[in-house]
Design an enzyme around this catalytic site. Structure first.
Site, PDB file in Angstrom:
ATOM      1  N   CYS A 187       0.820  -1.194   0.000  1.00 17.03           N
ATOM      2  CA  CYS A 187       0.000   0.000   0.000  1.00 17.03           C
ATOM      3  C   CYS A 187       0.870   1.267   0.000  1.00 17.03           C
ATOM      4  O   CYS A 187       1.716   1.440  -0.861  1.00 17.03           O
ATOM      5  CB  CYS A 187      -0.953  -0.054   1.193  1.00 17.03           C
ATOM      6  SG  CYS A 187      -2.351   1.077   1.108  1.00 17.03           S
ATOM      7  N   HIS A 188       0.694   2.140   0.988  1.00 15.19           N
ATOM      8  CA  HIS A 188       1.486   3.365   1.108  1.00 15.19           C
ATOM      9  C   HIS A 188       2.900   3.110   1.620  1.00 15.19           C
ATOM     10  O   HIS A 188       3.711   4.033   1.689  1.00 15.19           O
ATOM     11  CB  HIS A 188       0.788   4.360   2.047  1.00 15.19           C
ATOM     12  CG  HIS A 188      -0.393   5.048   1.446  1.00 15.19           C
ATOM     13  ND1 HIS A 188      -1.619   4.433   1.334  1.00 15.19           N
ATOM     14  CD2 HIS A 188      -0.532   6.286   0.931  1.00 15.19           C
ATOM     15  CE1 HIS A 188      -2.476   5.273   0.781  1.00 15.19           C
ATOM     16  NE2 HIS A 188      -1.845   6.406   0.515  1.00 15.19           N
TER      17      HIS A 188
END
Length: 171
Positions: free
Chosen positions: A104-105
């Site tokens: 993800c991030h």
């Protein structure tokens, strides 16, 4: 054979599943997993309020003692990327050829550690431009493995993400 140690970063606003799923999945495989936070013993709440106590503080971790590093997403990577200690750990893990994984991030850490030039990876689509601007080659896939760099997009990709990490750890 000694148990391989796998560190998982923990910080305020981490994404629940992206920390806990690998934490327990790798333990099922026999790896020693533990959380690494800015301060040992401090509790950090996830985006959804689930607590995680940092089992080890960043000042007490050396990349030489780890077999792999996992970087969960959420908003926590935005804090880690401002801290040279975390960036150094990520860069040293990557440069030593050990599995260095982000979901993800979490790929923001690779951008800020300046290790993406020419590397294939995936991430949450909202940071695709950041990844490309840092020299990475974005691919929209559940998991992308480029050498020892392992990346995934979202919690639904966790089974593939963990399989890729385990495969590298079992080499």
């Amino acid at each position: 054979m000694t148990t391989k140690r796998v560190g998982i970063l923990a910080e305020f606003n981490y994404e629940d599943l992206e920390l806990w799923y690998p934490y327990y999945r790798l333990r099922e495989e026999g790896f020693e997993t533990f959380t690494i936070g800015p301060e040992q013993g401090k509790t950090y709440n996830s985006k959804h309020g689930y607590p995680c106590k940092a089992e080890v503080g960043i000042d007490d971790v050396n990349h030489e003692d780890l077999a792999a590093l996992i970087i969960p997403g959420g908003f926590a990577p935005d804090y880690w990327r401002r801290d040279k200690r975390f960036l150094d750990l990520v860069k040293n893990m990557y440069q030593s050829g050990k599995p260095t994984a982000a979901i993800c991030h979490g790929a923001w850490m690779f951008c800020s550690a300046k290790i993406l030039k020419g590397k294939k990876l995936t991430c949450f689509v909202a940071i695709k431009d950041d990844v490309e601007n840092a020299g990475g080659i974005y691919e929209d896939s559940p998991v992308v493995v480029d050498g020892n760099l392992i990346t995934s997009r979202l919690p639904k990709d966790l089974p593939d993400f963990c399989k890729a990490i385990i495969a590298q750890l079992k080499k």
